[in-house]
Write a protein that holds these residues in place. Structure first.
Motif, short mmCIF file in Angstrom:
data_model
loop_
_atom_site.label_atom_id
_atom_site.label_comp_id
_atom_site.label_asym_id
_atom_site.label_seq_id
_atom_site.Cartn_x
_atom_site.Cartn_y
_atom_site.Cartn_z
N GLY A 1 43.12 31.93 45.07
CA GLY A 1 42.91 33.36 44.86
C GLY A 1 42.01 33.99 45.91
N MET A 2 41.24 33.18 46.64
CA MET A 2 40.35 33.70 47.69
C MET A 2 41.07 33.83 49.04
N LEU A 3 42.24 33.22 49.18
CA LEU A 3 42.92 33.20 50.48
C LEU A 3 43.26 34.61 50.95
N VAL A 4 43.27 34.80 52.27
CA VAL A 4 43.60 36.09 52.86
C VAL A 4 44.98 36.01 53.51
N GLU A 5 45.86 36.92 53.10
CA GLU A 5 47.24 36.99 53.62
C GLU A 5 48.06 35.74 53.33
N LEU A 6 47.62 34.94 52.41
CA LEU A 6 48.41 33.83 51.85
C LEU A 6 48.23 33.90 50.34
N TYR A 7 49.29 33.64 49.61
CA TYR A 7 49.22 33.76 48.16
C TYR A 7 49.85 32.53 47.53
N ALA A 8 49.48 32.25 46.29
CA ALA A 8 50.03 31.08 45.61
C ALA A 8 50.38 31.44 44.17
N ARG A 9 51.36 30.76 43.66
CA ARG A 9 51.77 30.97 42.27
C ARG A 9 51.94 29.61 41.60
N VAL A 10 51.91 29.62 40.29
CA VAL A 10 52.04 28.37 39.53
C VAL A 10 53.52 28.04 39.33
N GLU A 11 53.87 26.82 39.71
CA GLU A 11 55.19 26.26 39.43
C GLU A 11 54.99 25.06 38.51
N PRO A 12 56.06 24.55 37.88
CA PRO A 12 55.87 23.37 37.02
C PRO A 12 55.20 22.19 37.73
N SER A 13 55.40 22.09 39.04
CA SER A 13 54.82 20.97 39.79
C SER A 13 53.41 21.25 40.29
N GLY A 14 52.96 22.50 40.20
CA GLY A 14 51.62 22.83 40.67
C GLY A 14 51.59 24.19 41.35
N TRP A 15 50.58 24.40 42.20
CA TRP A 15 50.44 25.67 42.91
C TRP A 15 51.29 25.65 44.19
N ARG A 16 52.06 26.75 44.38
CA ARG A 16 52.97 26.84 45.53
C ARG A 16 52.71 28.13 46.30
N ILE A 17 52.69 28.03 47.62
CA ILE A 17 52.46 29.20 48.47
C ILE A 17 53.67 30.12 48.39
N GLY A 18 53.40 31.42 48.21
CA GLY A 18 54.47 32.42 48.12
C GLY A 18 54.24 33.56 49.09
N ASP A 19 55.08 34.60 48.97
CA ASP A 19 55.05 35.71 49.94
C ASP A 19 54.08 36.82 49.57
N ARG A 20 53.83 37.00 48.29
CA ARG A 20 53.01 38.15 47.88
C ARG A 20 52.19 37.78 46.65
N PRO A 21 51.13 38.54 46.40
CA PRO A 21 50.29 38.23 45.23
C PRO A 21 51.03 38.53 43.93
N GLY A 22 51.07 37.56 43.05
CA GLY A 22 51.68 37.75 41.74
C GLY A 22 50.63 37.70 40.66
N ARG A 23 51.06 37.52 39.43
CA ARG A 23 50.11 37.56 38.31
C ARG A 23 49.11 36.40 38.38
N ASP A 24 49.53 35.25 38.95
CA ASP A 24 48.61 34.11 39.02
C ASP A 24 47.45 34.39 39.97
N THR A 25 47.77 35.00 41.12
CA THR A 25 46.72 35.39 42.07
C THR A 25 45.79 36.41 41.43
N LYS A 26 46.38 37.41 40.77
CA LYS A 26 45.58 38.47 40.15
C LYS A 26 44.67 37.90 39.06
N ARG A 27 45.21 36.94 38.30
CA ARG A 27 44.41 36.33 37.23
C ARG A 27 43.23 35.55 37.83
#
Length: 335
Positions: A58-84
């Motif tokens: 959640g601290m990363l700049v211009e990189l975002y991650a979301r929760v997948e069943p296997s763990g945290w995965r880098i994505g294109d934009r901030p989603g609810r997991d980043t916001k949380r």
């Protein structure tokens, strides 16, 4: 003594995580226990985004991650997991600011270091970022910028504090040895060259603008010499995992001015020895190394062996108080 010896730390602090999900209660416990060296607690029991990987993602700049069943995965934009993750960190900082009004002294904040983050965060193909040198570089740069912003925010909120940054690197030894498993689980990722590991850590440590950085790992075989070369002012570790073959490297670290954050108190519920008994192994090590007893209080900060997320709230409070008493015992009776 090296230039690192200019950093003077208090005798006891915690590692990072605490049980439960109430930020105000956790901060109240920590600041009440460690009047000279409190830290910003982490509360992973709240769920994804409060865990150490999600919190740092959640601290990363211009990189975002979301929760997948296997763990945290880098994505294109901030989603609810980043916001949380960001919302919980903000809640924690609000609580810390409330309980540190007028505080002047050491204050520790924790984040996952670049190599443990690279071993834990997945790329779009499901493999760890560790599998791609370019992704590792991007991740370290993003982390460095995120930490710079985070440290500035903590300074703004608690202007009298000297901020100590702790980088959590429990996967560092596995990264160096090529022991991080691939997504299939059948193979392991290639070991990363030690010079690349060291220079990346040096870059991330450097974002703290000359402030003290502690690197923490409660895994076996912590690479003390590499961490010292990378610029760590202190190394935090599980003291019970040391063996006599670590003696020389520990002696060199102490004589070079590197502080030892010795994890001597168990992090999960169980009977505790008396405070003097908890630091008996540290005194024994000192005698074995032939180091001056008076150097003990200058060179050692007493901590739990690892985070306290798995402890009961009552035991966690007991452990923090026990660390303070054990540190006092070490200072009062170094022999």
């Amino acid at each position: 003594m090296s230039e690192k010896s200019e950093f003077r730390f208090s005798g006891a602090t915690g590692v990072g995580s605490m049980p439960g999900g109430d930020a105000r209660e956790a901060v109240k416990t920590v600041t009440g226990s460690f009047e000279d060296f409190p830290y910003l607690p982490e509360l992973p029991a709240r769920g994804p985004g409060a865990d150490m990987i999600g919190r740092t993602a959640g601290m990363l700049v211009e990189l975002y991650a979301r929760v997948e069943p296997s763990g945290w995965r880098i994505g294109d934009r901030p989603g609810r997991d980043t916001k949380r993750a960001r919302a919980w960190l903000g809640e924690d900082l609000d609580a810390l600011e409330e309980f540190t009004q007028g505080y002047e002294g050491d204050l520790k904040v924790q984040a996952v270091g670049p190599w443990t983050l690279a071993a834990a965060l997945e790329l779009r193909n499901g493999e760890a970022a560790l599998s791609d040198p370019g992704a590792c570089r991007d991740l370290a740069a993003s982390l460095g910028e995120g930490l710079r912003l985070h440290l500035a925010e903590v300074r703004r909120r608690i202007p009298g504090a000297r901020i100590v940054l702790q980088l959590d690197e429990p996967s560092l030894t596995a990264v160096l040895r090529g022991q991080v498993r691939t997504a299939s689980g059948y193979r392991t990722h290639r070991s990363v060259d030690r010079q690349i590991v060291e220079s990346t850590l040096r870059d991330v440590i450097g974002v703290h603008d000359g402030g003290p950085v502690v690197v923490h790992s409660c895994a076996p075989d912590v690479p003390f010499a590499l961490l010292r070369r990378a610029g760590a002012a202190a190394v935090s570790f599980d003291f019970s995992l040391l063996t006599e073959r670590d003696d020389d490297i520990i002696g060199e670290a102490v004589e070079g001015g590197t502080r030892l954050f010795a994890g001597v108190v168990p992090g999960t519920d169980g009977p505790l020895s008396d405070p003097a008994g908890s630091v008996m192994g540290v005194r024994t090590l000192w005698r074995r190394l032939g180091l001056r007893p008076g150097l003990l209080a200058e060179a050692v900060t007493v901590t739990p062996a690892c985070g306290l997320a798995g402890a009961s709230p009552a035991y966690a409070r007991q452990v923090l108080a026990h660390c303070v008493r054990a540190a006092r015992s070490l200072a009062d009776n170094p022999e």
